[in-house]
Design a protein around this motif. Structure first.
Motif, short mmCIF file in Angstrom:
data_model
loop_
_atom_site.label_atom_id
_atom_site.label_comp_id
_atom_site.label_asym_id
_atom_site.label_seq_id
_atom_site.Cartn_x
_atom_site.Cartn_y
_atom_site.Cartn_z
N SER A 169 21.62 24.22 0.29
CA SER A 169 20.28 23.63 0.27
C SER A 169 20.01 22.95 1.60
CB SER A 169 20.17 22.59 -0.87
OG SER A 169 21.11 21.56 -0.66
N GLY A 170 18.75 22.69 1.82
CA GLY A 170 18.35 22.01 3.04
C GLY A 170 17.98 22.95 4.17
N LEU A 171 18.25 24.27 4.02
CA LEU A 171 17.89 25.24 5.05
C LEU A 171 17.05 26.34 4.43
CD1 LEU A 171 21.30 25.65 6.94
CD2 LEU A 171 19.33 24.33 7.68
N ILE A 172 16.08 26.81 5.17
CA ILE A 172 15.26 27.92 4.70
C ILE A 172 16.03 29.20 5.00
CG2 ILE A 172 13.08 29.14 4.98
CD1 ILE A 172 11.82 26.53 5.77
N GLY B 288 14.50 23.83 -1.93
CA GLY B 288 14.55 22.55 -2.62
C GLY B 288 15.90 21.89 -2.43
N GLU B 289 16.02 20.69 -2.97
CA GLU B 289 17.28 19.94 -2.87
C GLU B 289 18.19 20.17 -4.07
OE1 GLU B 289 16.22 15.89 -2.36
OE2 GLU B 289 15.38 16.16 -0.35
N ASP B 290 17.79 21.09 -4.93
CA ASP B 290 18.58 21.35 -6.14
C ASP B 290 19.31 22.67 -6.08
OD1 ASP B 290 16.35 22.91 -6.14
OD2 ASP B 290 15.68 22.39 -8.17
N GLY B 291 19.44 23.27 -4.87
CA GLY B 291 20.13 24.54 -4.75
C GLY B 291 19.27 25.74 -5.02
N TYR B 292 17.97 25.54 -5.24
CA TYR B 292 17.04 26.63 -5.49
C TYR B 292 16.10 26.78 -4.30
CZ TYR B 292 18.33 27.26 -10.40
OH TYR B 292 19.01 27.54 -11.57
N LYS C 225 4.30 31.59 -9.07
CA LYS C 225 5.35 30.68 -8.61
C LYS C 225 6.71 31.23 -9.01
CE LYS C 225 2.59 26.46 -8.57
NZ LYS C 225 2.58 25.02 -8.87
N TRP C 226 7.65 31.23 -8.02
CA TRP C 226 8.98 31.78 -8.23
C TRP C 226 10.04 30.79 -7.76
CZ3 TRP C 226 7.87 36.39 -10.50
CH2 TRP C 226 6.70 37.04 -10.12
N ARG C 227 11.28 31.08 -8.17
CA ARG C 227 12.43 30.36 -7.65
C ARG C 227 13.66 31.26 -7.76
NH1 ARG C 227 14.76 25.90 -12.04
NH2 ARG C 227 15.46 27.43 -13.59
N ARG C 228 14.69 30.94 -6.98
CA ARG C 228 15.95 31.68 -7.05
C ARG C 228 17.07 30.81 -6.50
NH1 ARG C 228 14.49 36.09 -2.38
NH2 ARG C 228 14.54 34.68 -0.58
N LYS C 229 18.28 31.12 -6.92
CA LYS C 229 19.46 30.38 -6.48
C LYS C 229 19.84 30.83 -5.08
CE LYS C 229 22.69 27.39 -7.67
NZ LYS C 229 22.38 26.02 -8.09
N ALA D 101 20.01 35.34 -0.06
CA ALA D 101 19.80 34.80 -1.40
C ALA D 101 20.85 35.35 -2.36
CB ALA D 101 18.40 35.15 -1.89
N LEU D 102 21.28 34.51 -3.29
CA LEU D 102 22.30 34.94 -4.25
C LEU D 102 21.69 35.64 -5.47
CD1 LEU D 102 24.68 31.86 -4.24
CD2 LEU D 102 24.84 33.98 -2.93
N SER D 103 20.40 35.49 -5.69
CA SER D 103 19.76 36.10 -6.85
C SER D 103 18.34 36.47 -6.50
CB SER D 103 19.78 35.13 -8.05
OG SER D 103 19.08 33.94 -7.72
N ARG D 104 17.69 37.24 -7.34
CA ARG D 104 16.31 37.65 -7.13
C ARG D 104 15.37 36.57 -7.66
NH1 ARG D 104 15.18 43.58 -9.14
NH2 ARG D 104 13.28 43.07 -7.96
N TRP D 105 14.10 36.72 -7.28
CA TRP D 105 13.11 35.75 -7.74
C TRP D 105 12.97 35.80 -9.25
CZ3 TRP D 105 12.04 32.19 -4.45
CH2 TRP D 105 11.90 32.45 -3.10
N GLU D 106 12.78 34.63 -9.83
CA GLU D 106 12.56 34.51 -11.26
C GLU D 106 11.43 33.50 -11.48
OE1 GLU D 106 15.86 31.01 -12.14
OE2 GLU D 106 16.38 33.11 -12.54
N PRO D 107 10.82 33.49 -12.66
CA PRO D 107 9.75 32.50 -12.91
C PRO D 107 10.25 31.09 -12.68
CG PRO D 107 9.77 34.17 -14.62
CD PRO D 107 11.00 34.42 -13.78
N ARG D 108 9.37 30.27 -12.12
CA ARG D 108 9.78 28.91 -11.75
C ARG D 108 10.01 28.03 -12.97
NH1 ARG D 108 6.48 25.64 -7.21
NH2 ARG D 108 6.97 27.60 -6.14
#
Length: 485
Positions: A191-194, A166-170, A183-187, A200-207
């Protein structure tokens, strides 16, 4: 499935997705021609610097685009199993296809699959909260998606994962199962690259903050993502269209770079001179070896005061050997990829229509095979779309069929001549129109126009010609003797 189990499955799919990234990036770079001068020699760099930094004699793009530009789905049929009732193109399927702009995006999917060995199609509700749910089909990239199959099967989908930044750093991901979505998200670091999971700086967490933002029921009871594989195999992974010609492509570009180097160093005829008296320093009496004296060009002349001086030219470098090598490699690229030689020629002279048809036979045959496999994938996509609408009959119909535009390029005269010959054999009108290359929408429109023409002709015959009634009445009156008396 519990959240921990879903998280473990997400991690497994993510590792496989990371493993594919390097190969996909290489295939895509070769297709774009962005890495072809990485092997350039130091002599080439010294001669040209960055002049040809963006140069690429890129035939990989031609090899990938040649089949994908001929693959065009134009409609779908859903059979009934009753041979007495042959199915026509499904109008609801056509509306769903058009509403998702798949006339254009299906071409993108075929190109992406040809370049990256895979493309993906995701089917879900456009607005799940609407009164009448409508399906939406989207084309997904191979760097972001992966589909896992049941053990021992290449058809039954077990799970699918989509990961994107995403464009928000996640970084976000969605795990698709047959009965639910997670659905998950992580920091992430930027941004802008897959980014791969290792960065990754953190593990997956609930979105989201609410439970319903993490887990969603899947009413389709089927994994809603379909993998479109290019050149599928049984045990090996699918491959891009240009994989086997990549070494030849690199060799072609290297030969062109060598030819440019030779043209800079030896294509201009070098001059030589003997018995030339060099200028002398008036103070020391020593000869002055001025480098500028020997920097020759087309507009410069050599002269000498010594009557015995001689001049001459070396022969210029012959670049035809490079041209012959490049021609040989492009012929090999054409043969290995079954791309017509006419695609590699700058001009075509004295080539008959039959010769062109024979030259394209290999490409046409390859495209027909692709329509068989891709047709099965698009049929599954359309079945999922009907499941979104709650249509179980068409959503589970195994007799679905993809209607493709003809993969052969023929002149209009050849096309119509073939249609007329089929008509003489008794082929039905609607099939003739499909063979002529018209889409189901165009055929329906022409059918309505034919009905209107027939009704117009019938109405014109229902009325007598003006004056016909008076003429008939006069004839009857003369034929009746009582009326005459």
């Amino acid at each position: 499935m519990s959240a921990q189990e879903a998280l473990r499955l997400t991690s497994v799919l993510e590792q496989e997705l990371d493993r594919r990234q390097a190969a996909i990036t290489l295939w895509n770079d070769i297709y774009k021609g962005s890495q072809n001068l990485g092997f350039a020699s130091e002599r080439f760099k010294a001669a040209f610097g960055g002049l040809f930094e963006g140069f690429s004699d890129n035939w990989s793009e031609v090899v990938c685009d040649a089949p994908s530009e001929r693959l065009c789905p134009v409609g779908f049929r859903f059979g009934t199993g009753d041979e007495k009732d042959p199915p026509a193109a499904d109008k609801d399927a056509q509306r769903i296809w058009q509403s998702s702009n798949m006339d254009a995006w299906s071409r993108v999917a075929h190109t992406e699959g040809s370049v990256k060995s895979r493309a993906f199609a995701l089917v879900w509700a456009a607005d799940p909260d609407a009164d009448e749910v409508e399906p939406e089909i989207t084309v997904e990239d191979a760097t972001q998606c992966i589909v896992a199959y049941e053990p021992g099967s290449r058809r039954k989908r077990k799970a699918a994962l989509k990961r994107f930044d995403g464009e928000d750093g996640y970084q976000y991901s969605t795990l698709y199962l047959w009965d639910e979505l997670w659905k998950w998200r992580r920091k992430v670091s930027g941004s802008g690259l897959i980014l791969p999971s290792s960065l990754a700086l953190s593990r997956w967490e609930p979105r989201g903050d609410r439970p319903d933002q993490q887990r969603i029921d899947n009413p389709l009871k089927r994994v809603p993502m379909v993998e479109l594989r290019n050149r599928p195999r049984l045990t090996d992974d699918p491959t891009p269209e240009h994989q086997q010609v990549i070494p030849l492509q690199i060799a072609v570009t290297k030969l062109i770079a060598d030819m440019l180097t030779a043209s800079e160093a030896g294509a201009f005829p070098a001059r030589w001179g003997t018995g030339i008296d060099l200028p002398k320093d008036p103070l020391t009496g020593q000869e002055i070896d001025d480098p500028e004296l020997w920097k020759l060009a087309v507009n410069k002349m050599l002269r000498a005061s010594n009557p015995g001086a001689k001049f001459g030219n070396f022969e210029a470098a012959d670049l035809s050997n490079f041209v012959a090598g490049i021609t040989l490699l492009t012929e090999h690229i054409s043969a290995l990829s079954r791309t017509p030689p006419t695609y590699f020629m700058g001009k075509i002279q004295n080539v008959s229509a039959d010769a062109l048809t024979a030259a394209e036979a290999g490409l046409a045959s390859k495209c027909r095979i692709k329509t068989t496999f891709l047709g099965e994938d698009w049929e599954e996509v359309m079945r999922l779309a009907f499941l979104v609408k709650g249509d179980e009959k068409r959503g589970n119909n195994p007799l679905a069929e993809t209607i493709w535009r003809d993969v052969e390029y023929r002149t209009e005269a050849q096309h119509i001549d073939a249609v007329l010959k089929k008509k003489a054999l008794g082929v039905p009108w609607r099939q003739l129109m499909e063979d002529a290359g018209y889409t189901p929408t165009q055929i329906d429109r022409m059918e309505r126009m034919l009905e209107e023409d027939a009704n117009r002709a019938a109405r014109s015959l229902a009325f007598k010609v003006p004056g016909e009634e008076d003429l008939g009445a006069g004839q009857d009156q003369q034929a009746d003797p009582e009326v005459v008396a």
